[in-house]
Design an enzyme around this catalytic site. Structure first.
Site, PDB file in Angstrom:
ATOM      1  N   ASP A 165      -2.872   7.708  -8.570  1.00  0.00           N
ATOM      2  CA  ASP A 165      -1.888   8.685  -9.071  1.00  0.00           C
ATOM      3  C   ASP A 165      -2.520   9.710 -10.012  1.00  0.00           C
ATOM      4  OD1 ASP A 165       0.205   7.147  -7.788  1.00  0.00           O
ATOM      5  OD2 ASP A 165       0.079   5.764  -9.475  1.00  0.00           O
ATOM      6  N   HIS A 178       0.666  11.148  -1.701  1.00  0.00           N
ATOM      7  CA  HIS A 178       0.504  12.242  -2.642  1.00  0.00           C
ATOM      8  C   HIS A 178       1.348  13.430  -2.207  1.00  0.00           C
ATOM      9  CE1 HIS A 178      -3.236  12.846  -0.061  1.00  0.00           C
ATOM     10  NE2 HIS A 178      -2.510  13.903   0.214  1.00  0.00           N
TER      11      HIS A 178
END
Length: 428
Positions: A13, A41
């Site tokens: 992340d 993502h």
């Protein structure tokens, strides 16, 4: 030849999607080399948001070749949905620009059920997996009973392998969990349909990538998750089932290590973690809440809130070492805007003893107390800044101090979610 690997330098992340998107535009081939649809993502292009889980973000550029490597585990249902979603937004996905390795292993419904039941059985000691069947699929690969894309393309081979696997899996579901198993014909027919829809994309991607590299094409390898989630080098057992480190690209795509020219580590200006496991710099106060809300720290795949904390130099030096990172990309610097003071973890202490290297033992990591260096924050909005010199003085000091402590320079600084909200310090 220019072959670049992008790796996450924290617990995933880190904002790899945006950095990959920026570099994908300047590359000719973009490759995923590990993980599955447990990763995700978000990329914004021309005001449209794209959530990608399996397909490389190079797909947003029609002249790029996108490759799903042999190290990726592929859920055909999830992949086909992703293809359809992209097409619905006007993105071209065809056999010319999407290639899937014939050696990639396939995720089945029984993998997902295994994942769910195993996590449930662990109770409070669950690992916090995404329950997408990724771990069980990799386990079957290791046990040498996995079904690969090349098997899926051959009806007779697929029939025999699926039959054996279902006999084994259904017995486990019944005898251990007291649960119903799966119907052979239903899975067989469903996956035969998937096979025909995916057939145009499936090829020997190792040969393809070798030839493209020899032709001098610019190739970008994008890792999923992050270094601290690596099966060997992560905070085991709170890790993923694959190898997000740069070395994973050689195994997960079939290229030799001598072909890699650059390794870019993506690091957030603070630290986040999803799920369980030790987190030395975690902030369980209003600053942690500030980072979560301002940085919108919620998982792309699961929507789970991320745990937030200060940046950790011990972790970053470790990531640089195990992946051979040659430059860093800093993301979400803008999220720190508004904080009066910003802390940097420069080391750990265990019972008064200073620890400079990231420990293998989870028990040791739990005992680690962060040693902090405090810096002045800034209040100016930096999202319109496009050169390092134009950043507020304290923001520049923060970036320079990180470089000094880690020993690697930044090549990219992201100052906002949009593609253009980027400071480029080195040409690619």
């Amino acid at each position: 030849m220019s072959v670049t690997v992008i790796v996450g330098a924290q617990w995933g992340d880190e904002g790899k999607g945006k950095i990959t998107d920026y570099l994908a535009e300047r590359s000719e081939v973009v490759v995923r080399y590990q993980g599955g649809n447990n990763a995700g993502h978000t990329v914004e292009k021309d005001g449209v948001q794209y959530k990608l889980h399996l397909i490389p973000s190079g797909i947003l550029y029609p002249d790029k070749i996108c490759v799903i490597g042999n190290g990726v585990v592929v859920d055909p249902s999830a992949l086909l949905k992703e293809i359809e979603d992209l097409k619905a937004k006007g993105v071209e996905v065809k056999e010319d620009n999407l290639k899937i390795s014939d050696r990639a292993h396939v995720v089945f419904p029984y993998h997902i059920k295994e994942d769910e039941l195993e996590e449930k059985g662990k109770g409070d000691e669950d690992l916090g997996t995404t329950k997408k069947g990724i771990g069980p699929c990799y386990r079957d690969k290791t046990e040498r009973i996995g079904i690969r894309m090349c098997d899926l393309m051959n009806a007779e081979v697929f029939r025999e392998k699926l039959k054996k696997n279902l006999e084994r899996k259904n017995k486990i579901f019944k005898d251990i969990y007291g649960e119903d198993g799966f119907d052979f014909e239903q899975i067989f027919e469903t996956y035969r349909e998937y096979a025909e829809r995916l057939r145009p994309y499936v090829t020997d991607t190792s040969v393809l990538l070798y030839n493209l590299a020899k032709e001098g094409k610019k190739i970008l390898f994008e890792g999923a998750q992050g270094t601290l989630l690596d099966l060997d080098f992560g905070t085991y057992p709170y890790v993923t089932a694959s190898h997000p480190v740069a070395g994973g690209a050689t195994i997960g795509a079939g290229i030799g290590p001598t072909m890699i020219d650059n390794v870019i580590g993506v690091v957030k200006a603070y630290t986040t973690r999803v799920g369980k496991g030790p987190f030395p710099t975690e902030l369980k106060d209003e600053i942690g809440d500030f980072l979560r809300e301002k940085g919108y720290e919620y998982g792309t795949t699961t929507g789970r809130p991320r745990r937030c904390g200060w940046i950790d130099i011990v972790m970053l030096r470790y990531a640089v070492r195990v992946s051979g990172i040659t430059s860093l990309a800093l993301t979400k610097l803008d999220t720190l805007t508004g904080l009066e003071k910003i802390k940097i973890c420069t080391g750990y202490k265990i019972n008064g003893k200073i620890i400079e290297d990231f420990p293998a033992s989870l028990e040791e990591l739990k005992m680690c107390e962060p040693i902090y260096e405090e810096m002045e924050g800034w209040s100016e909005n930096i999202q319109d800044v496009r050169s390092f010199e134009d950043l507020p003085l304290n923001a520049k000091k923060y970036v320079k101090r990180l470089e000094e402590l880690v020993g690697v320079e930044f090549s990219i600084i992201s100052v906002g979610p949009e593609r253009e909200e980027t400071i480029v310090l080195r040409n690619f």
